[in-house]
Design an enzyme around this catalytic site. Sequence first.
Site, PDB file in Angstrom:
ATOM      1  CD  GLU A 243      -2.708   1.161   2.576  1.00  0.00           C
ATOM      2  OE1 GLU A 243      -3.741   1.858   2.609  1.00  0.00           O
ATOM      3  OE2 GLU A 243      -2.343   0.436   3.540  1.00  0.00           O
ATOM      4  CE  LYS A 318      -7.375   1.647   3.306  1.00  0.00           C
ATOM      5  NZ  LYS A 318      -6.169   2.117   4.019  1.00  0.00           N
ATOM      6  CB  CYS A 355      -4.963  -1.386   3.827  1.00  0.00           C
ATOM      7  SG  CYS A 355      -4.181  -1.346   5.482  1.00  0.00           S
TER       8      CYS A 355
END
Length: 511
Positions: A243, A318, A355
Site C-alpha cells: 500500500e 480503497k 488494507c
Amino acid sequence: MEPAGTCSPIRALRCMVHSLRKCPSPRRHEHDARLSTCCTPSSIHTTANGHSSKRRTAPPRCISFPQSTVGFVDLHVGKEETRSNRDASTRTSSAKRHLQPTSRQEAMNGAVREDGRASDGTLAGYDRMEDILEEFVPEPQLEHVKRVLYGQNQGRIVSKIALPNHVSTLSKERDFDLQGYRFEALKEQLRAPRVVKIGIVQHSIQKETTASYVEQRDAIHSRVLELVNAAGEAQVNVLCLQETWHIPFAFCTREKQWCEFAETLDGPSVSMCRKLAEKWSMVMICPILERDETHGNTIWNTAVVISHTGNIIGKHRKNHIPRVGDFNESTYYMEGNTGHPVYETCYGKIGVNICYGRHHPLNWMAFGLNGAEIVFNPSATVGDLSEPMWAIEARNAAIANSYYVAAINRVGTENFPNAFTSGDGKPSHRDFGHFYGSSYVSAPDASRTPSLSRCKDGLLIADCDLNLCQQLQDKWGFRMTARYELYHSLLAHYVCEDFQPQVVRDPSLGL
C-alpha cells in the site's frame, strides 16, 4: 540492559514457562539445562542423554529504520540448504554489520519491553514465527504443527520451488528475503492446468523522514526497482507492491505536507511500474497516493492495475477507511468510489482489496461475486493493533470466496520529525509502531505459505494453479448454498430508517 552471561528473574521465569509449555517432554531436560545458561553466548549445550551438540546460531537482531539492511539472510528455498549453512550465512552477514549482535540472546538484551515483547520488531529475537517452530519443535512433530497452522495442498504442506540461482544470489547481495512456493490443483481431463506465477513485495523506507521528499521517493524507487527486477528475472506473471509503496506511511501524523507525495496516474511511480511491466511482460499492481487533478485535486488511496504491455487497465480506490488508533487516514482521503472491479488480464482475473478492507467480509465477497481468481491485499499495519488478525483474515477470505489471496504488509519502523497523539490516551510519540511484514499467500483449499520476514525487505513468489478455484467451488458449494436473497432482504431493510432488529424476547424477562 543486562550484562552478558546474566539472566534476570523475569527472563528466567519466561524461559522456564517457555520450556514447560512449548518443549516436548523428551527435550524438557535439555531445555532445563539451557535455562541455567540461557544468557551465555556459548553455542554448545548438553542434551538429556549427555551428548554435546551445536545449537543453532541466532540470527542478528533486526534493526529498525533508518538502517536499510536489516535482519539476516535466509532464503528458505531448496531442501538442500541445511540449518548449519544458514547459520554460516548468518554469521557472515553479521560480521559485515557491526551494529548487529552476535547471538539471539544478545539481541534480546536491551531489546525487550516491560511486557516481554521485543522492541526491534523480532519475535523474542527471531525473525519469523517459523524460525521459532523450527528451532524448538522436533521434526516429526513439526510436520503436524505446520499441517494445522498452514493447511494442506493436495494432501501435503505447500511445497517449495527452486528459484533461479542468479535471483537467489541477488537476494543475498542486496539483503532481501526470498521465498518460493507452489500451490497445485487436481489434474483434470477437460482442462489443462492454469498455473500463474504471482509475486508480492514488502519493503521498508530507505531514508530518514527528515530527508527531502525527492530523496525519500528516489531511494524507495531504487530499492523497489531491485525487487521488481528480481521478480522479473524469476519470471513472475503478476506482481503486487504494498500500500502506497512510494512514500512513508505518514497518515498517523495528520500533517498535510505529506500530501506532496500524492501523484497523478502519469506520475513517476506509476510511470516506473509501467516501464517495468512492459519490460518483463508482467501485470503489476501499483498502489499509490493518488491526486485527482480533474476533480479539485482530491486525494485517494488507489491501486493502479497495469497490463503486461505497460498500459493502464484500470484503478481501484480503497473502499474502507480506518479511524482507529494512529490510523488517521480520513484526514487525507475518504472512501473510494470505484466499487469492486475485477480485472481480466492475460494471466487471470484479479481484484485488489486495499488494507483496511480486509476487515470487511462483504468487501471480500464482492470481489468473488465479480469473478476474481486472485485478490491482492496491499496493506500497512502494525503489530500491537492487528497482528493476531493478520494470519487469519486473508486465509479466511480465500476459503470463503474460493480464490487465492496475497496479503502484503510493509516492514520496518518509520519515525517522523514531530510527535503526535491520536486521542487514545497514549503519550505523544513519533512512530506508528513496527510494520511487521509477514506477507504470505493463501489458497482456496485453506493452505497457505509461510510468511516473509518481520524485519527485512522481501519477495515471495507462488505458483498458483487457478483450476483450484473452481475445484473448491464444486467441492464446498458455497455459492450454491449462500442464499443471497435472504441477506439481500435483511440488508435492504437494515439501511432504512425504520429498520427494527429481529429480536425475539423471552416473555419471562418482563417489560
